[in-house]
Design an enzyme around this catalytic site. Structure first.
Site, PDB file in Angstrom:
ATOM      1  N   THR A   1      -2.684  -3.277   3.178  1.00  0.00           N
ATOM      2  CA  THR A   1      -3.100  -4.444   3.975  1.00  0.00           C
ATOM      3  C   THR A   1      -1.909  -5.333   4.343  1.00  0.00           C
ATOM      4  OG1 THR A   1      -3.519  -5.579   1.892  1.00  0.00           O
ATOM      5  CG2 THR A   1      -5.428  -4.581   2.984  1.00  0.00           C
TER       6      THR A   1
ATOM      7  N   SER B   1      -8.745  -7.016  -1.785  1.00  0.00           N
ATOM      8  CA  SER B   1      -8.897  -6.333  -0.491  1.00  0.00           C
ATOM      9  C   SER B   1      -9.873  -5.160  -0.539  1.00  0.00           C
ATOM     10  CB  SER B   1      -7.535  -5.805  -0.019  1.00  0.00           C
ATOM     11  OG  SER B   1      -6.667  -6.863   0.208  1.00  0.00           O
TER      12      SER B   1
ATOM     13  N   CYS C   1      15.785  -3.167   4.412  1.00  0.00           N
ATOM     14  CA  CYS C   1      15.767  -3.042   5.883  1.00  0.00           C
ATOM     15  C   CYS C   1      17.146  -3.255   6.521  1.00  0.00           C
ATOM     16  CB  CYS C   1      14.759  -4.017   6.480  1.00  0.00           C
ATOM     17  SG  CYS C   1      14.765  -5.625   5.700  1.00  0.00           S
TER      18      CYS C   1
ATOM     19  N   GLN D   1      17.946 -12.216  10.432  1.00  0.00           N
ATOM     20  CA  GLN D   1      16.759 -11.483   9.991  1.00  0.00           C
ATOM     21  C   GLN D   1      15.456 -12.195  10.368  1.00  0.00           C
ATOM     22  OE1 GLN D   1      19.268  -9.990   6.126  1.00  0.00           O
ATOM     23  NE2 GLN D   1      17.059  -9.786   5.922  1.00  0.00           N
TER      24      GLN D   1
ATOM     25  N   SER E   1       9.318 -11.565   9.618  1.00  0.00           N
ATOM     26  CA  SER E   1       8.446 -10.509   9.087  1.00  0.00           C
ATOM     27  C   SER E   1       9.062  -9.813   7.878  1.00  0.00           C
ATOM     28  CB  SER E   1       8.119  -9.484  10.171  1.00  0.00           C
ATOM     29  OG  SER E   1       9.317  -9.044  10.772  1.00  0.00           O
ATOM     30  N   GLY E   2      10.390  -9.933   7.704  1.00  0.00           N
ATOM     31  CA  GLY E   2      11.035  -9.378   6.502  1.00  0.00           C
ATOM     32  C   GLY E   2      10.494  -9.998   5.232  1.00  0.00           C
TER      33      GLY E   2
ATOM     34  N   HIS F   1      15.470  -7.207  13.066  1.00  0.00           N
ATOM     35  CA  HIS F   1      16.680  -7.753  12.442  1.00  0.00           C
ATOM     36  C   HIS F   1      17.886  -7.398  13.324  1.00  0.00           C
ATOM     37  CE1 HIS F   1      14.346  -8.780   9.059  1.00  0.00           C
ATOM     38  NE2 HIS F   1      14.920  -8.081   8.098  1.00  0.00           N
TER      39      HIS F   1
HETATM   40  P1  NAP Z   1       2.910  -8.541   2.531  1.00  0.00           P
HETATM   41  O1  NAP Z   1       2.641  -8.559   3.980  1.00  0.00           O
HETATM   42  O2  NAP Z   1       2.862  -9.807   1.770  1.00  0.00           O
HETATM   43  O3  NAP Z   1       1.891  -7.472   1.851  1.00  0.00           O
HETATM   44  C1  NAP Z   1       1.833  -7.229   0.477  1.00  0.00           C
HETATM   45  C2  NAP Z   1       0.934  -6.029   0.183  1.00  0.00           C
HETATM   46  O4  NAP Z   1       1.009  -5.723  -1.219  1.00  0.00           O
HETATM   47  C3  NAP Z   1      -0.539  -6.271   0.492  1.00  0.00           C
HETATM   48  O5  NAP Z   1      -1.146  -5.078   0.891  1.00  0.00           O
HETATM   49  C4  NAP Z   1      -1.094  -6.699  -0.871  1.00  0.00           C
HETATM   50  O6  NAP Z   1      -2.469  -6.473  -1.034  1.00  0.00           O
HETATM   51  C5  NAP Z   1      -0.309  -5.757  -1.769  1.00  0.00           C
HETATM   52  N1  NAP Z   1      -0.280  -6.241  -3.136  1.00  0.00           N
HETATM   53  C6  NAP Z   1       0.304  -7.375  -3.585  1.00  0.00           C
HETATM   54  N2  NAP Z   1       0.099  -7.503  -4.922  1.00  0.00           N
HETATM   55  C7  NAP Z   1      -0.609  -6.415  -5.303  1.00  0.00           C
HETATM   56  C8  NAP Z   1      -1.128  -5.966  -6.546  1.00  0.00           C
HETATM   57  N3  NAP Z   1      -0.939  -6.662  -7.676  1.00  0.00           N
HETATM   58  N4  NAP Z   1      -1.816  -4.805  -6.582  1.00  0.00           N
HETATM   59  C9  NAP Z   1      -2.009  -4.109  -5.441  1.00  0.00           C
HETATM   60  N5  NAP Z   1      -1.551  -4.475  -4.231  1.00  0.00           N
HETATM   61  C10 NAP Z   1      -0.865  -5.630  -4.165  1.00  0.00           C
HETATM   62  O7  NAP Z   1       4.324  -7.940   2.214  1.00  0.00           O
HETATM   63  P2  NAP Z   1       5.161  -6.817   3.015  1.00  0.00           P
HETATM   64  O8  NAP Z   1       6.062  -7.480   3.986  1.00  0.00           O
HETATM   65  O9  NAP Z   1       4.254  -5.747   3.521  1.00  0.00           O
HETATM   66  O10 NAP Z   1       6.126  -6.282   1.867  1.00  0.00           O
HETATM   67  C11 NAP Z   1       5.634  -5.638   0.716  1.00  0.00           C
HETATM   68  C12 NAP Z   1       6.816  -5.196  -0.135  1.00  0.00           C
HETATM   69  O11 NAP Z   1       7.540  -4.214   0.576  1.00  0.00           O
HETATM   70  C13 NAP Z   1       7.845  -6.298  -0.437  1.00  0.00           C
HETATM   71  O12 NAP Z   1       7.498  -7.053  -1.563  1.00  0.00           O
HETATM   72  C14 NAP Z   1       9.099  -5.514  -0.634  1.00  0.00           C
HETATM   73  O13 NAP Z   1       9.206  -5.073  -1.970  1.00  0.00           O
HETATM   74  C15 NAP Z   1       8.909  -4.340   0.289  1.00  0.00           C
HETATM   75  N6  NAP Z   1       9.630  -4.556   1.554  1.00  0.00           N
HETATM   76  C16 NAP Z   1      10.685  -3.812   1.777  1.00  0.00           C
HETATM   77  C17 NAP Z   1      11.395  -3.964   2.926  1.00  0.00           C
HETATM   78  C18 NAP Z   1      12.612  -3.182   3.139  1.00  0.00           C
HETATM   79  O14 NAP Z   1      13.581  -3.825   3.431  1.00  0.00           O
HETATM   80  N7  NAP Z   1      12.596  -1.877   3.067  1.00  0.00           N
HETATM   81  C19 NAP Z   1      11.038  -4.884   3.892  1.00  0.00           C
HETATM   82  C20 NAP Z   1       9.954  -5.660   3.657  1.00  0.00           C
HETATM   83  C21 NAP Z   1       9.240  -5.469   2.468  1.00  0.00           C
HETATM   84  P3  NAP Z   1      -3.553  -7.653  -0.792  1.00  0.00           P
HETATM   85  O15 NAP Z   1      -3.657  -7.817   0.701  1.00  0.00           O
HETATM   86  O16 NAP Z   1      -4.781  -7.120  -1.418  1.00  0.00           O
HETATM   87  O17 NAP Z   1      -2.992  -8.867  -1.467  1.00  0.00           O
HETATM   88  O1  3JN Z   2      13.776 -10.621   3.874  1.00  0.00           O
HETATM   89  C1  3JN Z   2      13.960  -9.562   4.499  1.00  0.00           C
HETATM   90  O2  3JN Z   2      14.239  -9.562   5.698  1.00  0.00           O
HETATM   91  C2  3JN Z   2      13.880  -8.273   3.790  1.00  0.00           C
HETATM   92  C3  3JN Z   2      13.170  -8.418   2.502  1.00  0.00           C
HETATM   93  C4  3JN Z   2      12.947  -7.414   1.701  1.00  0.00           C
HETATM   94  C5  3JN Z   2      12.275  -7.621   0.440  1.00  0.00           C
HETATM   95  C6  3JN Z   2      11.386  -8.685   0.276  1.00  0.00           C
HETATM   96  C7  3JN Z   2      10.788  -8.910  -0.957  1.00  0.00           C
HETATM   97  C8  3JN Z   2      11.065  -8.102  -2.029  1.00  0.00           C
HETATM   98  C9  3JN Z   2      12.539  -6.762  -0.637  1.00  0.00           C
HETATM   99  C10 3JN Z   2      13.422  -5.576  -0.435  1.00  0.00           C
HETATM  100  O3  3JN Z   2      12.972  -4.637   0.185  1.00  0.00           O
HETATM  101  O4  3JN Z   2      14.557  -5.554  -0.901  1.00  0.00           O
HETATM  102  C11 3JN Z   2      11.937  -7.029  -1.864  1.00  0.00           C
HETATM  103  C12 3JN Z   2      12.219  -6.185  -3.047  1.00  0.00           C
HETATM  104  O5  3JN Z   2      11.595  -5.143  -3.154  1.00  0.00           O
HETATM  105  O6  3JN Z   2      13.067  -6.561  -3.858  1.00  0.00           O
END
Ligand code: NAP
Ligand code: 3JN
Length: 343
Positions: free
Chosen positions: A12, A41, A133, A160, A163-164, A247
């Site tokens: 989600t 959810s 990212c 950045q 949405s990050g 970004h």
């Molecule tokens: P987001 O829009 O806030 O979405 C968070 C997602 O995680 C939602 O589906 C949420 O579910 C779920 N979630 C949170 N806590 C949970 C739990 N305890 N159990 C099960 N599901 C849970 O965040 P996002 O931007 O998609 O990012 C999510 C994660 O991806 C980040 O924290 C980061 O670690 C990683 N990320 C990586 C990159 C990258 O650079 N590669 C970029 C952005 C994010 P609900 O809707 O039910 O709360």
């Molecule tokens: O802020 C951004 O533009 C990228 C953010 C990535 C991010 C956000 C929350 C937690 C990360 C990541 O992918 O490094 C994390 C995390 O998993 O540590």
């Protein structure tokens, strides 16, 4: 060709939603998709191949119960820490989008255009990590330039998008912009960012370390060295800008060999998933609005330094939710599937 049972944990969220779209767009052979999120959810509907499917709760047992073979995780580091090992011990390959496993020695950290051969190490833990990212788009563009000029140092300033920082962070920017035009921004308390992001720049992403660098900046250093298998010198300044998606990075590379802008353009034009947009006289260069929703990394403003013939400057833009997260994870899944098929 075999079809796989695939879970998306964080379905989600901003990244999870993109993962589901990219799985469909890339024609990944999915027998069944299992969208997972928090208990809040459960029952929410996700669109998949023209149908609605219900979100299930992420639990320790769901991977075994559903027979999951590929698990894409994007629900935060602590969630991956708790649940990814259960997915792996149920026999799934985990492709984790958080930082939790990235720097663990036994876990491959992969950008397929750069080091897809590292995927074979997945068997050690069952986990493959997806980089940050900002790292993904940078190494995708720098790999062909390293082959050409042998990079020894990289200096970066990032721009950045909100949405990050997730779905709520995008909403915070939109909400602040609306309040600004309604003259209601005075006294507004930011939630996701430490300062107002509308009409502003914030030179802080994640928290600061004692060295004066942020964790985001150090992710770019450590992850790039691991992916490129090279200990080049790297320094970054990461900045949040009032953009929703995409970004951008201003990058300076110092090389061992003299650089050449035309040779750089030609090598980048041939590279997988890279598009050169570099006609400055016609005002053609990469911009986040144009990169939004795309799966390529866009490179432009390629030019040799005014003073040093071994320094090249460039400008790199990519959709952080796609190239920087979902698309890279799905490309890893695609390569992993090819490997299972013996290709
Ligand atoms: P987001 O829009 O806030 O979405 C968070 C997602 O995680 C939602 O589906 C949420 O579910 C779920 N979630 C949170 N806590 C949970 C739990 N305890 N159990 C099960 N599901 C849970 O965040 P996002 O931007 O998609 O990012 C999510 C994660 O991806 C980040 O924290 C980061 O670690 C990683 N990320 C990586 C990159 C990258 O650079 N590669 C970029 C952005 C994010 P609900 O809707 O039910 O709360
Ligand atoms: O802020 C951004 O533009 C990228 C953010 C990535 C991010 C956000 C929350 C937690 C990360 C990541 O992918 O490094 C994390 C995390 O998993 O540590």
């Amino acid at each position: 060709m075999k079809e796989y049972i695939v879970a998306v944990a964080g379905a989600t969220g901003a990244v999870g939603k993109e993962m589901i779209e990219v799985l469909e767009e890339f024609n990944i052979p999915v027998k069944k998709l299992v969208p997972l999120a928090s208990a809040n959810s459960v029952g929410k509907k996700i669109e998949w191949r023209g149908q609605e499917i219900a979100v299930k709760e992420l639990t320790e047992t769901v991977f075994k119960e559903e027979g999951i073979e590929i698990a894409l995780f994007s629900a935060g580091g602590s969630v991956s820490a708790k649940y990814a090992p259960h997915a792996a011990s149920a026999g799934a390959v985990v492709i984790d989008n958080t930082s939790y496993f990235r720097m663990q020695e036994d876990v491959p950290l992969v950008v397929p255009e750069v080091n897809k051969e590292d995927i074979k190490e997945w068997k050690k833990t069952g986990i493959i990590a997806n980089p940050n990212c900002s790292t993904i788009q940078m190494v995708t563009a720098l790999k062909p330039l390293d082959e050409l000029f042998d990079i020894e140092r990289i200096d970066i300033a990032t721009y950045q998008a909100t949405s990050g920082a997730g779905m709520q962070a995008m909403e915070e920017l939109v909400d602040q912009m609306k309040k600004f035009f309604e003259f209601k921004l005075d006294g507004y308390k930011p939630q996701k960012f430490v300062h107002q992001i509308a009409l502003n720049l914030i030179p802080q992403i994640d928290s600061f370390l004692d060295t004066g660098y942020t964790k985001e900046e150090m992710k770019m250093v450590n992850e790039t060295q691991k992916i490129m298998h090279k200990n080049m010198q790297i320094s970054a300044t990461c900045v949040r800008v009032p953009v929703l998606r995409g970004h951008s990075e201003a990058i300076t590379i110092r090389c061992k060999k003299p650089v050449d802008a035309n040779a750089a353009r030609a090598a980048l034009a041939k590279a997988d998933a890279v598009v050169v947009e570099d006609e400055p006289m016609k005002s053609i260069y990469p911009m986040p609005l144009n990169a939004s929703g795309k799966n390529d990394t866009f490179v432009g403003r390629i030019r040799v330094d005014n003073f040093d013939p071994k320094i090249l400057h460039l400008w790199i833009v990519a959709d952080n939710l796609r190239v920087g997260a979902a698309t890279n994870a799905v490309r890893i899944a695609k390569e992993w599937i090819k490997m299972q098929e013996g290709n």
